[in-house]
Design an enzyme around this catalytic site. Structure first.
Site, PDB file in Angstrom:
ATOM      1  N   GLN A 113      -4.190  -1.255  -5.397  1.00 38.15           N
ATOM      2  CA  GLN A 113      -4.670  -1.728  -6.226  1.00 38.15           C
ATOM      3  C   GLN A 113      -5.093  -2.072  -7.641  1.00 38.15           C
ATOM      4  O   GLN A 113      -5.002  -2.420  -8.664  1.00 38.15           O
ATOM      5  CB  GLN A 113      -5.684  -2.779  -5.579  1.00 38.15           C
ATOM      6  CG  GLN A 113      -5.599  -3.294  -3.904  1.00 38.15           C
ATOM      7  CD  GLN A 113      -6.276  -3.954  -3.213  1.00 38.15           C
ATOM      8  OE1 GLN A 113      -6.982  -3.427  -3.060  1.00 38.15           O
ATOM      9  NE2 GLN A 113      -5.639  -4.340  -2.068  1.00 38.15           N
ATOM     10  N   GLU A 114      -5.368  -0.490  -8.062  1.00 33.28           N
ATOM     11  CA  GLU A 114      -6.609  -0.520  -9.316  1.00 33.28           C
ATOM     12  C   GLU A 114      -5.451  -0.268 -10.313  1.00 33.28           C
ATOM     13  O   GLU A 114      -5.359  -0.844 -11.728  1.00 33.28           O
ATOM     14  CB  GLU A 114      -7.892   0.572  -8.871  1.00 33.28           C
ATOM     15  CG  GLU A 114      -8.665   0.222  -8.305  1.00 33.28           C
ATOM     16  CD  GLU A 114      -8.735   0.257  -6.486  1.00 33.28           C
ATOM     17  OE1 GLU A 114      -9.268   0.040  -6.175  1.00 33.28           O
ATOM     18  OE2 GLU A 114      -7.054   1.088  -6.624  1.00 33.28           O
TER      19      GLU A 114
ATOM     20  N   CYS B 257       1.304  -0.828   0.147  1.00 28.61           N
ATOM     21  CA  CYS B 257       0.017   0.452   0.218  1.00 28.61           C
ATOM     22  C   CYS B 257       0.849   1.368   0.062  1.00 28.61           C
ATOM     23  O   CYS B 257       1.687   1.429   0.923  1.00 28.61           O
ATOM     24  CB  CYS B 257      -1.236   0.307   1.462  1.00 28.61           C
ATOM     25  SG  CYS B 257      -1.770   1.352   1.101  1.00 28.61           S
TER      26      CYS B 257
ATOM     27  N   GLU C 126       6.651 -15.798 -22.075  1.00 26.61           N
ATOM     28  CA  GLU C 126       7.191 -16.209 -21.390  1.00 26.61           C
ATOM     29  C   GLU C 126       7.520 -16.485 -19.824  1.00 26.61           C
ATOM     30  O   GLU C 126       6.949 -15.475 -18.815  1.00 26.61           O
ATOM     31  CB  GLU C 126       9.032 -16.447 -21.711  1.00 26.61           C
ATOM     32  CG  GLU C 126       9.730 -17.368 -21.606  1.00 26.61           C
ATOM     33  CD  GLU C 126       9.861 -17.450 -19.876  1.00 26.61           C
ATOM     34  OE1 GLU C 126      10.249 -18.877 -19.652  1.00 26.61           O
ATOM     35  OE2 GLU C 126      10.523 -16.858 -19.146  1.00 26.61           O
ATOM     36  N   LEU C 127       6.928 -17.713 -19.300  1.00 26.95           N
ATOM     37  CA  LEU C 127       6.489 -17.759 -17.979  1.00 26.95           C
ATOM     38  C   LEU C 127       7.119 -17.588 -16.410  1.00 26.95           C
ATOM     39  O   LEU C 127       7.127 -17.432 -16.267  1.00 26.95           O
ATOM     40  CB  LEU C 127       5.998 -18.877 -17.743  1.00 26.95           C
ATOM     41  CG  LEU C 127       4.520 -19.161 -18.294  1.00 26.95           C
ATOM     42  CD1 LEU C 127       3.831 -20.984 -18.059  1.00 26.95           C
ATOM     43  CD2 LEU C 127       3.894 -18.289 -17.964  1.00 26.95           C
TER      44      LEU C 127
ATOM     45  N   ASP D 131       0.411  -5.276   0.478  1.00 26.99           N
ATOM     46  CA  ASP D 131      -1.573  -6.278  -0.555  1.00 26.99           C
ATOM     47  C   ASP D 131      -0.763  -7.477  -0.703  1.00 26.99           C
ATOM     48  O   ASP D 131      -0.176  -7.808  -1.913  1.00 26.99           O
ATOM     49  CB  ASP D 131      -1.991  -5.444  -1.177  1.00 26.99           C
ATOM     50  CG  ASP D 131      -2.425  -3.662  -0.364  1.00 26.99           C
ATOM     51  OD1 ASP D 131      -3.292  -4.341   0.331  1.00 26.99           O
ATOM     52  OD2 ASP D 131      -2.169  -2.999  -1.066  1.00 26.99           O
TER      53      ASP D 131
END
Length: 160
Positions: free
Chosen positions: A118-119, A77, A100-101, A84
């Site tokens: 968060q947004e 935050c 690519e992971l 968060d």
């Protein structure tokens, strides 16, 4: 007065009746209001987009849906510095390249000390992944852990 007795494998602390080490609720409330500790965090510039990689997708004529999720997303935050935690869902239909992971994992880890609401986090992830692989469509959802009794889930979509 406190006596400490050392036994072979543990320590026994004896506190005489009437002597207390715990604060009362009123004392604790006063101590709480005097807390001035600040937690530090990094700005969005610390998000590491340069580690993101993509590879060529050979089946461009097919609308294959790729679903990725991780329950290890963490940012902080920007007002309190408190963490968060959330589960990140990425659903996309590739056009000519795929994410690519392992590089995605490193990218997401770069958020762990970043102060971001968060947004904004979900929109930043969307923009970075669209810039990376230009999918036909993509949806990002961040489902955050409940904090302060409030549950938040944020979603954003992009279609080419």
């Amino acid at each position: 007065m406190t006596w400490v007795t050392k036994e072979p494998y543990h320590i026994v602390i004896i506190i005489p009746i009437g002597e207390s080490k715990l604060a009362t609720i009123g004392e604790l409330k006063n101590q709480y209001h005097q807390l001035d500790q600040e937690l530090s965090w990094k700005s969005e510039e610390a998000i590491e987009t340069s580690c993101l990689l993509a590879f060529n997708y050979e089946y461009t004529d097919q609308d294959t849906e790729v679903k990725i999720d991780t329950d290890e997303f963490t940012a902080v935050c920007p007002w309190t510095g408190l963490p968060d935690y959330g589960t990140l869902y990425i659903d996309y239909i590739p056009s000519s390249s795929c994410i690519e992971l392992k590089s995605l994992k490193f990218y997401l880890l770069s958020y762990r000390d970043v102060g971001i609401v968060q947004e904004h986090a979900v929109n930043r992830i969307l923009n970075d992944l669209v810039d990376l692989c230009k999918p036909k469509s993509i949806k990002i959802t961040l489902d955050y852990k409940t904090r302060g009794g409030i549950h938040t889930s944020v979603s954003v979509e992009h279609t080419a």
